[in-house]
Enzyme design. Structure first.
Site, mmCIF file in Angstrom:
data_model
loop_
_atom_site.group_PDB
_atom_site.id
_atom_site.type_symbol
_atom_site.label_atom_id
_atom_site.label_comp_id
_atom_site.label_asym_id
_atom_site.label_seq_id
_atom_site.Cartn_x
_atom_site.Cartn_y
_atom_site.Cartn_z
ATOM 1 C CG ASP A 113 -6.287 -3.839 -3.414
ATOM 2 O OD1 ASP A 113 -6.941 -3.131 -3.516
ATOM 3 O OD2 ASP A 113 -5.277 -3.700 -3.116
ATOM 4 C CB SER A 173 -0.620 -0.056 1.151
ATOM 5 O OG SER A 173 -1.905 1.265 1.331
ATOM 6 C CG HIS A 199 -5.743 -2.515 0.081
ATOM 7 N ND1 HIS A 199 -4.873 -2.333 -0.830
ATOM 8 C CD2 HIS A 199 -5.660 -1.525 1.184
ATOM 9 C CE1 HIS A 199 -3.251 -1.157 -0.772
ATOM 10 N NE2 HIS A 199 -4.161 -0.760 0.492
#
Lengths: 398, 211
Positions: free
Chosen positions: A336, A170, A369
């Site tokens: 995601d 991320s 995610h």
């Protein structure tokens, strides 16, 4: 860069007392002094800057086995041990630890709190030496590039010339890409997971909702709440609740909660948390505010929004990696939707255009995610194999 | 850390022929690399800097798990990113006939690779011809083991067809080896003429673009 032979051994490093949220922190700290301030992208020279960090494992004799772990928006340096404030296990113990892909028996693992954070590294809650008060919104706006420049100073300080690996998910993946672009000769292999080379309009939009929630809380007081009896916990909790939805997937939410009711047999015709999913989000929000600073949340979300690696290179992403010798392994997850596979694939295309050495795996999962933090055996197998292959090329295997 | 080089398992015969064409220390792209047998072999035996493209995610993950540099993608769409001449060899084994645009793919292979190595089943083989002539049905042979309705081979061609396409694209055939259905070379057949078209069950070609 520091000459390896003159680098101080770890044991002699200065370890000033650290604190966060008013509590003492364990761990190391490194200070960037006013003699060589940190140059920020906004044009300001910042000093002093404290970087709080943890290390695991042992640096080998030729200092070639260092792995830098970059944390995500709300992570910190305590990736592989019980957190001194929350008491919970480290946020990436599934990836880092004995028998895990990043094993302290093989690697010297460095994990630092990002610039602008709130776990010991200089951030908006730190004292501004010019005023003697917390920076609040007086801290210059931080970028992903600034975070990485600060990490590079830490890596210099540790006497490490080339990192064996930089890994993160991320916002951590953004830092990994920035590292590979800004310091290609210092990164032997790079693992950006569930990331992107720029923050999308949709993601900026979600972040703006979170920031507005914080700023709409009257206890925020224009960012000047430190030392007050109350903090903008309601706004920050709402921001966290909204963000948390984006970390999951619709199937995962449905699998976990469905339309199940929370400790009751029927709906109550009110606005209490009737549904389990509401109760879960409220818990996520309220537990987050105990460990995170609202102003830090503003700064770090802004840093992600500003990230656009192609824009820094005449609009051509490939230019960010021209001539790179770094070995890349990119990972994305099928469910995601915050950092979808298409974003990772764009980075892969750019790397192909400059003939970089690149691997790319999309992992099948419904966990959204957040999958990069969770138990994903296929991800561990892939990354374990990639790291072993890189270690062989680096000559780390004996 | 301890690590031993695992002894390389023997390669499939046709892959070994490809491996024999590749100079040590070069850079190559294996398109449709499967689980990376050729890539792994060339890295261990010839220190070849190999990359792979594989259409199945399971294949990609298996490759990366064994330390190879592989991305998910396919020959039709994912060759365009690479700069011209970036690889010493671009390899497409038993896949050309399954691409949606073989002409485009072949052009891309000789663009990104200084040389290309291509193999495919020969639809001109005498068994194929006999099958169609005598039975009047789409041929199913050892080299082409699919019914017409479930075959991935949507662009089958003969050796002669392929030679024509190479001529059209200004591609030089450096070497042509005809193989039987097990991938063993047919020692009696030289070049890519009429005998090759009749007796080769598969063709293996080393190519480059005329400058």
């Amino acid at each position: 860069m520091m000459d390896v032979s003159s680098a101080p051994p770890l044991a002699s490093q200065r370890v000033p007392p650290l604190s966060a949220e008013g509590k003492a922190l364990t761990g190391h700290a490194f200070e960037i002094g006013p003699d060589a301030p940190l140059k920020l992208d906004c044009g300001i020279d910042l000093a002093p800057v404290t970087i709080a960090y943890q290390t695991y494992g042992t640096l080998n004799a030729d200092r070639s086995n260092a792995v830098l772990v970059c944390h995500a928006l709300t992570g910190d340096q305590f990736c592989a041990e019980v957190h001194p404030i929350t008491g919970k296990e480290g946020w990436w113990e599934s990836m880092i630890g004995p028998g895990r892909p990043v094993d302290p028996a093989e690697y010297f693992i460095i994990s630092s709190n990002v610039l602008g954070g709130c776990m010991g590294t200089t951030g908006p809650a730190s004292i501004n030496p010019e005023t003697g008060k917390p920076y609040g919104l007086g801290l210059p706006v931080i970028t992903i590039g600034d975070m990485v420049r600060a990490q590079a100073r830490l890596v210099d300080h540790l006497g490490i010339d080339t990192l064996f690996c930089v890994i993160g998910g991320s916002m951590g993946a953004m830092q990994v890409l920035e590292w590979a672009s800004s310091y290609p000769e210092r990164v032997f292999c790079a693992i950006p997971i569930a990331g992107a080379a720029r923050h999308s309009a949709q993601n900026i939009a979600f972040h703006e909702v979170g920031r507005q929630a914080v700023m709409a809380d009257p206890d925020w007081r224009g960012g000047d709440y430190t030392g007050q009896k109350v903090k903008p916990v309601r706004g920050l909790a709402v921001a966290r609740m909204a963000a948390h939805i984006t970390y999951l997937s619709e199937p995962a939410l449905h699998r976990k909660f469905g339309r199940n009711l929370q400790d009751r047999a029927a709906i109550t015709y009110g606005f209490d948390a009737d549904f389990q999913v509401e109760s879960y989000l409220r818990y996520q929000g309220s537990s987050f505010v105990d460990r995170f600073d609202a102003n830090s949340y503003l700064y770090l979300t802004r840093a992600m929004d500003y990230f656009d690696l192609a824009a820094e290179h005449d609009g051509v992403l490939g230019n960010a990696f021209k001539g790179t010798k770094t070995r890349f392994c990119l990972v994305s997850f099928t469910s995601d939707w915050l950092f979808p596979t298409s974003e990772t694939r764009e980075v892969v295309h750019a790397l192909n255009a400059v003939a970089a050495n690149v691997s790319f795996c999309e992992i099948e999962t419904d966990k959204g995610h957040d999958a990069f933090l969770l138990d994903e055996p296929e991800m561990f197998a892939v990354l374990g194999g990639f790291l072993k292959g890189c270690a062989e090329h680096r000559g780390l295997l004996r | 850390m301890t690590h031993q080089h695992p002894a390389s398992a023997p390669l499939r015969v046709d892959l070994q022929l490809i491996a024999d064409m590749i100079e040590p220390g070069t850079r190559m792209l294996d398109i449709g690399c499967g689980e990376g047998e050729l890539l792994d072999h060339l890295w261990r035996e010839k220190q070849v800097d190999g990359r792979g493209i594989e259409i199945s995610q399971a294949g990609v993950n298996a490759c990366v798990t064994r330390g190879l540099s592989v991305i998910q993608g396919n020959a039709d769409t994912d060759l365009a990113d690479f700069p011209a001449g970036i690889f010493d060899y671009a390899i497409l084994s038993q896949t050309l006939q399954a691409t949606s645009s073989p002409r485009h793919v072949l052009g891309e292979l000789v663009r990104i690779g200084k040389r290309a190595i291509v193999s495919f089943p020969n639809f001109g083989h005498w068994r194929v011809r006999r099958h169609l002539l005598l039975r009047g049905r789409m041929p199913v042979t050892r080299a082409l083991d699919y019914s017409w309705h479930d075959t991935p081979n949507i662009h089958l061609c003969t050796i002669d067809d392929f030679v024509d396409l190479c001529r059209d694209l200004d591609i030089v055939i450096e070497r042509a080896i005809m193989l039987d259905s097990n991938g063993r070379p047919l020692s009696g057949i030289r070049g890519s003429g009429a005998l090759a078209n009749l007796f080769g069950e598969q063709g293996l070609f080393l190519l480059h673009r005329r400058n």
